[in-house]
Structures are given as structure tokens and as C-alpha cells.
Design a protein around this motif. Structure first.
Motif, PDB file in Angstrom:
ATOM      1  N   ALA A   1       0.838  -1.210   0.000  1.00 20.48           N
ATOM      2  CA  ALA A   1       0.000   0.000   0.000  1.00 20.48           C
ATOM      3  C   ALA A   1       0.873   1.260   0.000  1.00 20.48           C
ATOM      4  O   ALA A   1       0.516   2.271  -0.611  1.00 20.48           O
ATOM      5  CB  ALA A   1      -0.913  -0.006   1.216  1.00 20.48           C
ATOM      6  N   ASP A   2       2.009   1.194   0.675  1.00 20.97           N
ATOM      7  CA  ASP A   2       2.906   2.361   0.722  1.00 20.97           C
ATOM      8  C   ASP A   2       3.736   2.510  -0.552  1.00 20.97           C
ATOM      9  O   ASP A   2       4.258   3.590  -0.827  1.00 20.97           O
ATOM     10  CB  ASP A   2       3.881   2.233   1.910  1.00 20.97           C
ATOM     11  N   LEU A   3       3.874   1.449  -1.305  1.00 17.00           N
ATOM     12  CA  LEU A   3       4.828   1.453  -2.431  1.00 17.00           C
ATOM     13  C   LEU A   3       4.440   2.424  -3.536  1.00 17.00           C
ATOM     14  O   LEU A   3       3.340   2.343  -4.106  1.00 17.00           O
ATOM     15  CB  LEU A   3       4.949   0.034  -3.017  1.00 17.00           C
ATOM     16  N   GLU A   4       5.343   3.321  -3.843  1.00 23.17           N
ATOM     17  CA  GLU A   4       5.247   4.173  -5.032  1.00 23.17           C
ATOM     18  C   GLU A   4       6.379   3.726  -5.943  1.00 23.17           C
ATOM     19  O   GLU A   4       7.551   4.010  -5.663  1.00 23.17           O
ATOM     20  CB  GLU A   4       5.400   5.650  -4.658  1.00 23.17           C
ATOM     21  N   PRO A   5       6.045   2.989  -7.017  1.00 19.95           N
ATOM     22  CA  PRO A   5       7.110   2.408  -7.843  1.00 19.95           C
ATOM     23  C   PRO A   5       8.061   3.468  -8.396  1.00 19.95           C
ATOM     24  O   PRO A   5       7.686   4.634  -8.547  1.00 19.95           O
ATOM     25  CB  PRO A   5       6.350   1.725  -8.980  1.00 19.95           C
ATOM     26  N   LEU A   6       9.266   3.047  -8.695  1.00 17.73           N
ATOM     27  CA  LEU A   6      10.254   3.935  -9.300  1.00 17.73           C
ATOM     28  C   LEU A   6       9.662   4.520 -10.573  1.00 17.73           C
ATOM     29  O   LEU A   6       9.071   3.796 -11.378  1.00 17.73           O
ATOM     30  CB  LEU A   6      11.524   3.126  -9.626  1.00 17.73           C
ATOM     31  N   GLU A   7       9.816   5.824 -10.740  1.00 24.09           N
ATOM     32  CA  GLU A   7       9.218   6.480 -11.909  1.00 24.09           C
ATOM     33  C   GLU A   7      10.260   6.698 -13.004  1.00 24.09           C
ATOM     34  O   GLU A   7      11.465   6.618 -12.754  1.00 24.09           O
ATOM     35  CB  GLU A   7       8.579   7.800 -11.465  1.00 24.09           C
ATOM     36  N   THR A   8       9.754   6.980 -14.220  1.00 25.95           N
ATOM     37  CA  THR A   8      10.658   7.039 -15.380  1.00 25.95           C
ATOM     38  C   THR A   8      11.671   8.180 -15.288  1.00 25.95           C
ATOM     39  O   THR A   8      12.733   8.105 -15.888  1.00 25.95           O
ATOM     40  CB  THR A   8       9.853   7.172 -16.694  1.00 25.95           C
ATOM     41  N   ASP A   9      11.348   9.229 -14.510  1.00 23.85           N
ATOM     42  CA  ASP A   9      12.322  10.318 -14.394  1.00 23.85           C
ATOM     43  C   ASP A   9      13.288  10.121 -13.224  1.00 23.85           C
ATOM     44  O   ASP A   9      14.078  11.007 -12.903  1.00 23.85           O
ATOM     45  CB  ASP A   9      11.591  11.660 -14.240  1.00 23.85           C
ATOM     46  N   GLU A  10      13.227   8.953 -12.571  1.00 29.97           N
ATOM     47  CA  GLU A  10      14.170   8.651 -11.493  1.00 29.97           C
ATOM     48  C   GLU A  10      15.247   7.716 -12.054  1.00 29.97           C
ATOM     49  O   GLU A  10      14.901   6.712 -12.698  1.00 29.97           O
ATOM     50  CB  GLU A  10      13.450   7.968 -10.324  1.00 29.97           C
ATOM     51  N   ARG A  11      16.526   8.009 -11.789  1.00 32.38           N
ATOM     52  CA  ARG A  11      17.612   7.167 -12.323  1.00 32.38           C
ATOM     53  C   ARG A  11      17.516   5.769 -11.739  1.00 32.38           C
ATOM     54  O   ARG A  11      17.459   5.606 -10.518  1.00 32.38           O
ATOM     55  CB  ARG A  11      18.976   7.753 -11.951  1.00 32.38           C
ATOM     56  N   GLY A  12      17.507   4.766 -12.621  1.00 31.60           N
ATOM     57  CA  GLY A  12      17.484   3.400 -12.121  1.00 31.60           C
ATOM     58  C   GLY A  12      16.742   2.473 -13.055  1.00 31.60           C
ATOM     59  O   GLY A  12      16.498   2.790 -14.227  1.00 31.60           O
ATOM     60  N   LEU A  13      16.368   1.320 -12.504  1.00 37.94           N
ATOM     61  CA  LEU A  13      15.789   0.244 -13.304  1.00 37.94           C
ATOM     62  C   LEU A  13      14.781  -0.531 -12.450  1.00 37.94           C
ATOM     63  O   LEU A  13      15.019  -0.756 -11.264  1.00 37.94           O
ATOM     64  CB  LEU A  13      16.940  -0.692 -13.717  1.00 37.94           C
ATOM     65  N   ILE A  14      13.683  -0.961 -13.085  1.00 39.91           N
ATOM     66  CA  ILE A  14      12.757  -1.866 -12.394  1.00 39.91           C
ATOM     67  C   ILE A  14      13.042  -3.274 -12.905  1.00 39.91           C
ATOM     68  O   ILE A  14      13.054  -3.519 -14.120  1.00 39.91           O
ATOM     69  CB  ILE A  14      11.289  -1.476 -12.666  1.00 39.91           C
ATOM     70  N   ALA A  15      13.312  -4.198 -11.979  1.00 39.15           N
ATOM     71  CA  ALA A  15      13.618  -5.580 -12.362  1.00 39.15           C
ATOM     72  C   ALA A  15      12.528  -6.506 -11.836  1.00 39.15           C
ATOM     73  O   ALA A  15      11.903  -6.239 -10.803  1.00 39.15           O
ATOM     74  CB  ALA A  15      14.975  -5.984 -11.796  1.00 39.15           C
TER      75      ALA A  15
END
Ligand SMILES: Nc1ncnc2c1ncn2[C@@H]1O[C@H](COP(=O)(O)OP(=O)(O)OP(=O)(O)O)[C@@H](O)[C@H]1O
Ligand SMILES: O=C(O)[C@H](O)[C@@H](O)[C@H](O)[C@H](O)CO
Length: 165
Positions: free
Chosen positions: A129-143
Motif C-alpha cells: 500500500a505504501d509502495l510508489e514504484p520507481l518512476e521514469t524520471d528517477e535514475r534506475g531500473l525496475i527488475a
């Protein structure tokens, strides 16, 4: 050097992937839970989710570690569930996030399958419920956590290499 922050909810594989990544890079690994004050661990152990106030000092402690490791690089885990938590981590310096993401049933099964961990499976829904996934303008990768840890590490290193000058 970039410090990698391995993020995601409980049971997503932060410790497993983060320590493997640090080993491959030959840099230090730091475990998010080691930065929690004892009261936070006790709160979660007794089945109560942390709130923002509980998390600020912990996030600032991790940001300090990030700052101290700018010269050498490093890998640190941190659930970093909300974007404003990641903003605190970014105050530590150059960071790149690896967000481990996957379905609830797999997360629950993995939490259930490990022994001796303080985090109850009953807290998984509050984490999601708290999770705000990494967004496209944040440096990084979703795996994807359905991939084996070694494949996640490979992909992270490939993506990170693309970003280095
Ligand atoms: N990609 C993966 N594929 C299969 N099993 C995995 C994978 N990643 C982690 N696991 C297993 O899932 C369980 C949870 O992983 P781990 O403890 O690393 O997660 P975590 O995010 O660090 O958890 P927490 O934040 O709750 O401490 C462990 O038993 C681990 O071996
Ligand atoms: O912000 C939080 O709620 C915490 O950091 C949790 O995510 C746990 O400590 C961790 O995942 C261990 O299971």
C-alpha cells in the motif's frame, strides 16, 4: 562513484540481489535493516507497520552512508517505498535505484519460506500500500523478481554501464 540502492517491499530480494551485486562490483554492501533504530524493528516484529516519522531517521542514516561511499561506490538496500523517501536518499549524492518488483503471491511465498526473519508476512499488504514504484524520471531500473538473482544482477550492470560516460 554511483551508489546503487536496491529497493522494494519486504521479501523482494534486496539482500540477496544487493549482496550479489556488491560482490560482482567488488564494493561494500550495507543492509537497510541495520540502519533501523531498535524501536522500528520491535514495531515491525510485533506486527505494526512503520509510518513516515519512524522512517525519516532511518532514511537519513542511509543517506549518510551513501554520502560516505561516493568515492568508493557501494550497494545499499532500502525499501525506499515512497518517492519522497528516495528524495532523502538522493541528498546523499549520486544514486541509482534498482527496484525489485513482483507479484504479491510470490512475495508472500518468499517471506513465508525464510526462517528467523523478524518481518511478519502480515505486513506485506501495508508495504504494498505504501509502495510508489520507481518512476521514469528517477535514475534506475525496475527488475522482475521472477528472474533469478544472477540475471537481475547482469541486467542491472548492463543498464548501469550504458549510463556511464
Ligand atoms: N530473484 C529471486 N528468485 C528466487 N528467490 C529469490 C529471489 N530473490 C530472493 N529470493 C529468495 O526470497 C527470499 C527473500 O529474499 P531477501 O531476504 O533477499 O529479500 P529482502 O527484500 O531483503 O527482504 P527483507 O527486506 O524483508 O529483509 C529469500 O529466501 C531469498 O533466497
Ligand atoms: O520501510 C519499511 O517498512 C522497512 O524498511 C521494511 O521494508 C523492512 O525493514 C524490510 O523490508 C524487512 O522485511
Amino acid at each position: 562513484m554511483t551508489v546503487i540502492v536496491v529497493m522494494g517491499v519486504a521479501g523482494s530480494g534486496k539482500t540477496t540481489v544487493g549482496s550479489a551485486l556488491a560482490e560482482r562490483l567488488g564494493v561494500e554492501y550495507a543492509e537497510a535493516d541495520a540502519f533501523h533504530p531498535p524501536a522500528n524493528i520491535e514495531k515491525m516484529s510485533s506486527g505494526h507497520p512503520l509510518d513516515d516519522e519512524d522512517r525519516w531517521p532511518w532514511l537519513h542514516a542511509i543517506a549518510a552512508w551513501i554520502s560516505e561511499h561516493q568515492a568508493t561506490g557501494g550497494v545499499v538496500s532500502s525499501s525506499a517505498l515512497k518517492r519522497r523517501y528516495r528524495d532523502v536518499l538522493r541528498t546523499g549524492g549520486d544514486v541509482w535505484f534498482l527496484h525489485l518488483d513482483g507479484p504479491r503471491d510470490v512475495l508472500a511465498e518468499r517471506m513465508q519460506g525464510r526462517t528467523g526473519h523478524f518481518m511478519p508476512v502480515s505486513l506485506l499488504d501495508s508495504q504494498l500500500a505504501d509502495l510508489e514504484p520507481l518512476e521514469t524520471d528517477e535514475r534506475g531500473l525496475i527488475a522482475d523478481i521472477l528472474e533469478p538473482p544472477s540475471a537481475i544482477v547482469d541486467r542491472a550492470l548492463t543498464e548501469l554501464a550504458k549510463e556511464q560516460p
